[in-house]
Design an enzyme around this catalytic site. Sequence first.
Site, PDB file in Angstrom:
ATOM      1  N   PRO A 159       0.823  -1.218   0.000  1.00 26.45           N
ATOM      2  CG  PRO A 159       0.155  -0.847   2.224  1.00 26.45           C
ATOM      3  CD  PRO A 159       0.914  -1.818   1.352  1.00 26.45           C
TER       4      PRO A 159
ATOM      5  CB  CYS B 239      -5.406  -0.182   8.610  1.00 20.71           C
ATOM      6  SG  CYS B 239      -4.518  -1.723   8.848  1.00 20.71           S
TER       7      CYS B 239
ATOM      8  CD  GLU C  94      -9.133   2.020   7.962  1.00 21.21           C
ATOM      9  OE1 GLU C  94      -8.030   1.597   8.341  1.00 21.21           O
ATOM     10  OE2 GLU C  94      -9.743   1.554   6.984  1.00 21.21           O
TER      11      GLU C  94
ATOM     12  CG  LEU D 155      -2.234  -6.876  11.273  1.00 12.49           C
ATOM     13  CD1 LEU D 155      -2.715  -5.688  12.098  1.00 12.49           C
ATOM     14  CD2 LEU D 155      -1.324  -7.762  12.102  1.00 12.49           C
TER      15      LEU D 155
END
Length: 476
Positions: free
Chosen positions: A121, A253, A342, A422
């Site tokens: 990312p 994140c 988020e 994750l």
Amino acid sequence: MTQLVSDEELTPALEIKALVERSRAAQAQIENYTQEQVDALIRAMVWAVAKPGVAEKIAQFTVDETQLGNYDGKFLKISRKTRATLMDIIDDKSVGILEEDKERNIIKIAKPVGVIGALAPSTNPEATPVIKAIHAVKGRNSIIVAPHPRAKLTNKMICDLMREAIVAMGAPADLVIGIDTPSLEKTNELMKQCDRILATGGGAMVTAAYSSGTPALGVGVGNAVITVDETADLDDAAEKIRISKTLDLAASCSSDNSVVLVDKIYDQMVSKLEGKGGYVVNAAEKDKLQHTIWHDGHLNTAIVAQPATKIAEMAGIDLPEGKTFFIVPETGYGPDHPFSGEKLSVVMALYRVKDIDEAILKTNQIQSYQGQGHSCGIYSNSDENILKLANATKTSRVMVNQPQAASNSGNLWNGMRQTFSLGCGSWGGNGTNNNISWRDLINETWVSKPLAVTKVIPSDEDLFGKDIIEKFAKAG
């Protein structure tokens, strides 16, 4: 006569096919490497990017190219996180026999998967390629990294440094290949043609990975919810929330998106958060902030991982000096309450609840909207409250008295596996809850030998229990 085709004329499918062929040829050369050879390779790969002088250059280059996060956060990731990940796996046995289960008389043998297709990312482009690459090579795989276009030069710099280190160790450079001119078409082709996908990125890209037809390890949406109860050390909690909320300007994140405070310590904790640089917005400022962070229901990428001062300027908010993150009082959750989702920015929602039970309810409500399965946290000195929250939430990780963003992917102060990938389990639409590591990037052959003594099925009374037998006998 053979007609030569230039790189510019190659279709995405053909370009990726050529890269995969190179990658597969390189992987074949290390398929029979010893544990010592594998470990020497990954040591060299990390040293090439994390050594003094180089780490600083990468950190600054990443900020300059992406305009996301800050130098301190990038430096911590490329210098410290890569070292910690290497330390975490260097003593693991990943070649040959992994385990011998004497009770079941089973031997487990590690085998490489082949070519790993990795997505990196724009928010963590400095350490992600390194961490994914050493996990891949630890399993005697090769890897092709598809970066976000916003970070393509950072990715090239890092991959080139690792390739040079690999060659210096006598192995083929193509164990690590970066896509220099990334595109959606090339990334999709990589996911179709590689042997296993390691996807870290936006939800759409992870969904595409699962839809590619190639076995994929994806991650869910992050939206960490942090509870502070009446037993917590409030000074410690406030400082660690600040660390987590502002680390790399919330590019992760795992950054604290919502903080839930129980009633008994609400006012005191808010005051401590303000003392750590938090700015509590009023109703008018909340409205301005909302219209700045979201445009037509979508997150405004211009605010992602930016300083509080810049976001305040964009929103027309007069931010007092010394304030580094926003605190937004909230009560609801879901699409009509976007601050519950988020934000990828130095903005956190704040909730007030009666007690730990209401905190758990609020956590599950918020994460039913976004972030289910990813992670949550609690600041508490009550084992009863900690385990109550852990048992009642749909989450893969509960971080206790730790800064979430710096901890749930592994750090020196906990035992979590070091990674930037994750898994969020079925709650987040993933196939694993793991902190994904090299063990997820291998195949295992189970060798089964006969038991010394053959097992015997026990009597029905011992196996089913007298109560079950009698209950069904009466039912006729």
